[in-house]
Every structure is written in structure tokens, then in C-alpha cells.
Motif scaffolding. Sequence first.
Motif, mmCIF file in Angstrom:
data_model
loop_
_atom_site.group_PDB
_atom_site.id
_atom_site.type_symbol
_atom_site.label_atom_id
_atom_site.label_comp_id
_atom_site.label_asym_id
_atom_site.label_seq_id
_atom_site.Cartn_x
_atom_site.Cartn_y
_atom_site.Cartn_z
ATOM 1 N N ALA A 1 -12.992 7.955 5.046
ATOM 2 C CA ALA A 1 -14.077 7.437 4.207
ATOM 3 C C ALA A 1 -13.518 7.052 2.848
ATOM 4 O O ALA A 1 -13.786 7.727 1.844
ATOM 5 N N PRO A 2 -12.734 5.979 2.794
ATOM 6 C CA PRO A 2 -12.134 5.586 1.521
ATOM 7 C C PRO A 2 -13.169 4.988 0.573
ATOM 8 O O PRO A 2 -14.237 4.524 0.995
ATOM 9 N N GLN A 3 -12.820 5.002 -0.690
ATOM 10 C CA GLN A 3 -13.635 4.390 -1.728
ATOM 11 C C GLN A 3 -12.741 3.526 -2.591
ATOM 12 O O GLN A 3 -11.562 3.830 -2.788
ATOM 13 N N VAL A 4 -13.293 2.449 -3.100
ATOM 14 C CA VAL A 4 -12.530 1.491 -3.900
ATOM 15 C C VAL A 4 -12.958 1.604 -5.355
ATOM 16 O O VAL A 4 -14.156 1.634 -5.661
ATOM 17 N N ARG B 1 -5.009 9.178 -5.566
ATOM 18 C CA ARG B 1 -4.949 7.944 -4.787
ATOM 19 C C ARG B 1 -4.795 8.275 -3.315
ATOM 20 O O ARG B 1 -4.179 9.257 -2.935
ATOM 21 N N LEU B 2 -5.362 7.417 -2.497
ATOM 22 C CA LEU B 2 -5.350 7.615 -1.056
ATOM 23 C C LEU B 2 -4.062 7.044 -0.479
ATOM 24 O O LEU B 2 -3.736 5.875 -0.701
ATOM 25 N N GLY B 3 -3.319 7.869 0.264
ATOM 26 C CA GLY B 3 -2.039 7.424 0.824
ATOM 27 C C GLY B 3 -2.201 6.567 2.063
ATOM 28 O O GLY B 3 -1.492 5.580 2.253
ATOM 29 N N THR B 4 -3.144 6.920 2.922
ATOM 30 C CA THR B 4 -3.371 6.179 4.159
ATOM 31 C C THR B 4 -4.862 6.067 4.432
ATOM 32 O O THR B 4 -5.661 6.880 3.964
ATOM 33 N N VAL B 5 -5.204 5.047 5.218
ATOM 34 C CA VAL B 5 -6.583 4.839 5.667
ATOM 35 C C VAL B 5 -6.571 4.808 7.182
ATOM 36 O O VAL B 5 -5.760 4.093 7.790
ATOM 37 N N LEU B 6 -7.430 5.602 7.806
ATOM 38 C CA LEU B 6 -7.511 5.632 9.266
ATOM 39 C C LEU B 6 -8.356 4.469 9.750
ATOM 40 O O LEU B 6 -9.467 4.240 9.276
ATOM 41 N N VAL B 7 -7.809 3.736 10.722
ATOM 42 C CA VAL B 7 -8.473 2.552 11.265
ATOM 43 C C VAL B 7 -8.810 2.807 12.723
ATOM 44 O O VAL B 7 -7.968 3.291 13.497
ATOM 45 N N ASP B 8 -10.039 2.497 13.093
ATOM 46 C CA ASP B 8 -10.459 2.621 14.483
ATOM 47 C C ASP B 8 -9.981 1.391 15.239
ATOM 48 O O ASP B 8 -10.517 0.295 15.102
ATOM 49 N N ARG C 1 -13.354 -4.084 4.635
ATOM 50 C CA ARG C 1 -14.219 -3.276 5.501
ATOM 51 C C ARG C 1 -14.111 -3.730 6.961
ATOM 52 O O ARG C 1 -14.042 -2.912 7.876
ATOM 53 N N THR C 2 -14.065 -5.027 7.167
ATOM 54 C CA THR C 2 -13.939 -5.546 8.532
ATOM 55 C C THR C 2 -12.576 -5.217 9.129
ATOM 56 O O THR C 2 -12.467 -4.821 10.296
ATOM 57 N N ALA C 3 -11.517 -5.365 8.324
ATOM 58 C CA ALA C 3 -10.159 -5.125 8.825
ATOM 59 C C ALA C 3 -9.939 -3.671 9.199
ATOM 60 O O ALA C 3 -9.201 -3.363 10.144
ATOM 61 N N THR C 4 -10.570 -2.766 8.479
ATOM 62 C CA THR C 4 -10.379 -1.337 8.756
ATOM 63 C C THR C 4 -11.422 -0.788 9.719
ATOM 64 O O THR C 4 -11.333 0.379 10.116
ATOM 65 N N GLY C 5 -12.421 -1.582 10.063
ATOM 66 C CA GLY C 5 -13.442 -1.122 10.995
ATOM 67 C C GLY C 5 -14.378 -0.081 10.412
ATOM 68 O O GLY C 5 -14.970 0.707 11.151
ATOM 69 N N LEU C 6 -14.525 -0.093 9.092
ATOM 70 C CA LEU C 6 -15.388 0.896 8.437
ATOM 71 C C LEU C 6 -16.827 0.405 8.389
ATOM 72 O O LEU C 6 -17.086 -0.792 8.239
ATOM 73 N N ASP C 7 -17.757 1.338 8.545
ATOM 74 C CA ASP C 7 -19.169 0.981 8.422
ATOM 75 C C ASP C 7 -19.544 0.690 6.977
ATOM 76 O O ASP C 7 -20.438 -0.113 6.713
#
Length: 201
Positions: free
Chosen positions: A145-148, A97-104, A176-182
Motif C-alpha cells: 500500500a504505497p503512498q506518493v 522511503r519505500l524500497g520496493t513495491v509489490l505488484v500483482d 497505479r495501473t502499472a503496479t495493479g494497485l486499487d
Amino acid sequence: MRTARATVNRVLLGLVGLLLLGTGGSVLMGGLDLPARRHLDLPSGWPWTRPDGVLLPAADRTRFTDRGWWWPTVVAGLAVLVLLLLWWLLAQLRLRRLGTVLVDSGDGEGATVRGPALEAVLAAEAVAVDGVDRAAVVLTGRPTAPQVRALLVLAPHADPGTVVLRLADGAVAHARTATGLDALPTEVRLRAVRHRAERVS
């Protein structure tokens, strides 16, 4: 951490593969009697140089069997080996599991979002979709580059196609919008809720 684990896995698999390849090649050479046919000058003590050869002669196999410490040591060594192999297998099967997600954040500094918090939000939005009875969401991949991975338990009246579209347009799009991910790759597994058969009169 993930890269280190992948490196360890590759090294261990490579070593095991080399060991098995060397052992199998040595047995094949002895079984086909290749050293005698090809006039190969193998090192002294090389196992399986002829079809009737053995890996360990009887003298080597029974050298310590009359010692009191021999069999407990063998059993303990094999038990440790089995436990290590089981631990390795469970480590491969365990979902990371992913602990953190980097947000731009747009200021060049960046920010982080806790993985469990984002999972909870995605699960809550998924449950809000009509036809979804329960939902479980796990984030995997890399922080950049998280995945759900989502498991949706559908109500009896739910239309799977509609549920997946609403999930993609709703919860996944919002995340996707909240984290700024493409892109936010999503794997959805659907399961129908168990219910008693209805009688039709």
C-alpha cells in the motif's frame, strides 16, 4: 521493520510517560501533604512525603562529589543521554522511503518494483506536465500500500489546479495501473519558482 520501529517507539513513550507520571504524582502527593491528610502508610524511604521533602537528601547528593571520577561520569552519562534523544528525534523526523513495491502479476506469484525506479518515473512524468519546472517524488507507506509524496516547483505561468489534475490523470494514474494497485494515495505540495519581477512599461 516499520512495525518493529513503531513498537519500540510505543514502548519508549510508554516508559517515559510512566516515569513522568510517577514522578509528578509523587511530587504532588508530597506538596499537598496527602500522606498526612489521608493517613497513608507509605513504604520507608518514599520520597516527597511532606511539603518540605526532597528527592535526594544532601548526603546522597554530595556522596561522590569529592571523587575524581564523579563529574566526568555525570557529564559523559548526560552527553550519551542527549545523543540518544537526538537520534530518536531524528529517526522520527526522517522520512521512511519505500524500497520496493509489490505488484500483482496475475499469476499468483507477484513481483516487485524498486521504489527509487518508480519514483524516478513519476518525477519524469511530473516534469513533463506543462507548468512544472522541477519535481521530487518520494514513496512511503507499505510495499502493498504505497503512498506518493510529491513536491512540484511551478513555473510563473502555471495554473496549480490544472497541474494537479494533469498529475493525477497522468503520472499517478499510470503508476497505479502499472503496479495493479486499487488506489495510490498522493500528497502534492506546490511551490512557485523564484523569479525576478517583470517591469511593465
